[in-house]
Design an enzyme around this catalytic site. Structure first.
Site, PDB file in Angstrom:
ATOM      1  N   GLY A  98      20.154  15.172  52.120  1.00 26.75           N
ATOM      2  CA  GLY A  98      21.452  14.835  52.600  1.00 26.75           C
ATOM      3  C   GLY A  98      22.363  14.036  51.590  1.00 26.75           C
ATOM      4  O   GLY A  98      23.392  13.729  51.777  1.00 26.75           O
ATOM      5  N   GLU A 109      18.535  13.921  47.227  1.00 28.36           N
ATOM      6  CA  GLU A 109      18.261  13.985  48.579  1.00 28.36           C
ATOM      7  C   GLU A 109      18.611  15.162  49.124  1.00 28.36           C
ATOM      8  O   GLU A 109      19.685  15.582  49.020  1.00 28.36           O
ATOM      9  CB  GLU A 109      18.074  12.745  49.408  1.00 28.36           C
ATOM     10  CG  GLU A 109      17.153  11.397  48.897  1.00 28.36           C
ATOM     11  CD  GLU A 109      17.314  10.191  49.658  1.00 28.36           C
ATOM     12  OE1 GLU A 109      16.799   9.064  48.988  1.00 28.36           O
ATOM     13  OE2 GLU A 109      18.025  10.214  50.500  1.00 28.36           O
ATOM     14  N   GLU A 145      22.729  17.237  36.908  1.00 23.34           N
ATOM     15  CA  GLU A 145      23.097  15.943  36.219  1.00 23.34           C
ATOM     16  C   GLU A 145      24.490  15.556  36.670  1.00 23.34           C
ATOM     17  O   GLU A 145      25.390  15.000  36.006  1.00 23.34           O
ATOM     18  CB  GLU A 145      23.022  16.329  34.706  1.00 23.34           C
ATOM     19  CG  GLU A 145      21.795  16.905  34.262  1.00 23.34           C
ATOM     20  CD  GLU A 145      20.534  15.802  34.305  1.00 23.34           C
ATOM     21  OE1 GLU A 145      20.710  14.947  35.145  1.00 23.34           O
ATOM     22  OE2 GLU A 145      19.624  15.796  33.668  1.00 23.34           O
ATOM     23  N   GLY A 180      26.704  45.711  27.717  1.00 22.77           N
ATOM     24  CA  GLY A 180      26.700  46.593  28.787  1.00 22.77           C
ATOM     25  C   GLY A 180      25.568  46.756  29.760  1.00 22.77           C
ATOM     26  O   GLY A 180      24.958  45.823  29.959  1.00 22.77           O
ATOM     27  N   GLY A 231      23.473  14.686  47.571  1.00 21.22           N
ATOM     28  CA  GLY A 231      23.467  15.266  46.195  1.00 21.22           C
ATOM     29  C   GLY A 231      24.677  14.367  45.468  1.00 21.22           C
ATOM     30  O   GLY A 231      24.492  13.537  44.574  1.00 21.22           O
ATOM     31  N   MET A 262      28.983  42.216  26.802  1.00 23.01           N
ATOM     32  CA  MET A 262      29.083  43.137  25.469  1.00 23.01           C
ATOM     33  C   MET A 262      27.786  44.097  25.259  1.00 23.01           C
ATOM     34  O   MET A 262      27.977  45.223  24.598  1.00 23.01           O
ATOM     35  CB  MET A 262      29.005  42.260  24.158  1.00 23.01           C
ATOM     36  CG  MET A 262      30.281  41.588  24.253  1.00 23.01           C
ATOM     37  SD  MET A 262      30.451  40.237  22.643  1.00 23.01           S
ATOM     38  CE  MET A 262      32.111  40.020  22.326  1.00 23.01           C
ATOM     39  N   ASN A 293      35.274  47.632  16.744  1.00 25.21           N
ATOM     40  CA  ASN A 293      36.234  47.433  17.892  1.00 25.21           C
ATOM     41  C   ASN A 293      36.929  46.062  17.939  1.00 25.21           C
ATOM     42  O   ASN A 293      36.418  45.111  17.986  1.00 25.21           O
ATOM     43  CB  ASN A 293      35.555  47.762  19.187  1.00 25.21           C
ATOM     44  CG  ASN A 293      36.464  47.538  20.485  1.00 25.21           C
ATOM     45  OD1 ASN A 293      36.938  46.744  20.841  1.00 25.21           O
ATOM     46  ND2 ASN A 293      36.570  48.731  21.420  1.00 25.21           N
TER      47      ASN A 293
END
Length: 411
Positions: free
Chosen positions: A159, A157, A393, A369, A161, A367, A307
């Site tokens: 108010g 709701e 959840e 970029g 959580g 990775m 690399n």
């Protein structure tokens, strides 16, 4: 010939060979089929194929145009994915929690947002199947399992959580109806779905005053807020669900009065495994995307796969993915077996997998970029879609509370 000092291989050659070894090993790890039975491998293959053919080609369009892919989900239901762990006598597939985790991980490689909604729908169908009487099961479950109708879970709701037990939506009994007043926030599918599993207050303050009722779309007094604009999860609508003197038959109550909070929490234990499994699928896809990018993208005269820093990063990503998967599958097994450690393991799995899988997807974007920041590349959508898994959840902060509380109260 790989021994130190061998004149045939330089450090550079060795690095290249190790890179290829790591990438080949990743291909094996990413099958995600280790330890599964032949039957589970078949479920997984069907789900992977569906994700690749029916979901992935449309994932970006569903996101950008905010399309709720009803027909695609009904195709998934034809494969048994509309009520995976619902009993067969009302149209479900009757599979285990581990089977379910395997399926949701595979489906999420095609679209996390859509799979996450399917997981919520499955949780609602299971709650009706498990806590409903025969009349309720026969009324609601067949249409939910076929996805002729869709379901939403209504606990949060504006108010309340994380403090779900303080919810204020009231349900006053008048004759053979409850009169509901209040509102629910952040409801997946809200406004577009047909069945709402609602936690409401029929008694005093606290969890023991909460009951669970099923509200059908079209009930007078049921309305919806505006469609929320979200960072991710755009293939499923999110709205507030509003009750204004909404009359719901008492026959739509699941279980007894005062059992609603317990029903909600039992649903969430499975929901946490489901959403963690969706994170696994996103991470699985992103490791593959990162691997493929490293193999073709060239900088400074060679592919990025040469690399060593990026090799090590890729190895860490794969390791965290496999570790997350093992924990999620252990939690799924514990829940299926109703073990005493199931609640803690579900919380651990949700905490660990959603955190680590987000990090994996985020690293995959890095990775890529600048390309990773373009909507032409799927990696950015996986990052956006699974960020919310650390919140819903039960937030990951709440997961830490549950885990620590169980540890501190153990005898």
């Amino acid at each position: 010939s790989l021994q130190a000092g061998c004149p045939v291989f330089s450090d550079r050659h060795l690095c290249t060979l190790l890179s290829l070894y790591v990438l080949c090993a990743l291909c094996s790890l990413l099958t995600a089929a280790h330890g599964l039975t032949d039957e589970q491998k078949e479920f997984q293959k069907v789900a992977f194929d569906f994700a690749a053919n029916e979901m992935a080609p449309h994932m970006a369009e569903w996101d950008q145009k905010e399309i709720f892919p009803v027909e695609t989900m009904r195709k998934a239901a034809q494969l048994g994915f509309g009520g995976i762990y619902v009993q067969p006598d009302v149209g479900g597939s009757g599979l285990s929690r581990l089977d379910t985790s395997v399926i949701f991980e595979a489906l999420s490689t095609g679209c996390v947002s859509t799979t996450a909604y399917i997981s919520i729908h499955n949780m609602c169908a299971w709650m009706i199947d498990t806590f409903g009487n025969n009349e309720q099961r026969e009324k609601f479950c067949p249409d939910l399992c076929s996805m002729e109708k869709f379901a939403s879970y209504c606990l949060t709701e504006p108010g309340s959580g994380s403090d779900a037990a303080s919810l204020l939506t009231s349900a006053q009994r008048k004759g053979d109806h409850y009169i509901l007043n209040g509102s629910k926030a952040f409801i997946s599918g809200g406004g577009d779905t047909d069945v709402y599993v609602v936690m409401c207050r029929t008694g005093s303050k606290g969890p023991k005053g909460i009951s669970c009722v099923v509200v059908e779309k079209g009930t007078p007094g049921l309305s919806f807020g505006k469609k929320e604009q979200k960072v991710g999860w755009n293939s499923q609508p999110t709205r507030a669900v509003i009750f204004e003197d909404c009359a719901v038959p008492v026959t739509n109550r699941l279980g007894e009065e005062g059992q609603g909070f317990s029903i909600a929490m039992k649903g969430l234990n499975g929901g946490r495994i489901n959403i963690a499994s969706c994170s696994l699928g996103a991470a699985h896809a992103c490791v593959q995307l990162a691997r493929d990018h490293l193999l073709v993208r060239k900088q400074f005269g060679e592919t990025l796969s040469n690399n060593q820093f990026l090799q090590f990063k890729l190895a860490e990503m794969a390791t965290k993915l496999v570790a997350s998967r093992l924990l999620v599958r252990e939690a799924a097994t514990a829940l299926q077996e109703n073990r005493s450690d199931a609640v803690s393991l579900c919380s651990m799995a949700k905490l660990f997998a959603t955190d680590e899988c987000f990090n994996i997807c985020n690293q995959a974007l890095q990775m890529h970029g600048g390309y990773g920041y373009l909507k032409d590349y799927a990696v950015q959508q996986f990052v956006r879609d699974i960020r919310v898994h650390q919140i819903l959840e039960g937030t990951n902060e709440v997961m830490r509370m549950i885990i620590s509380r169980n540890l501190l109260t153990e005898s």
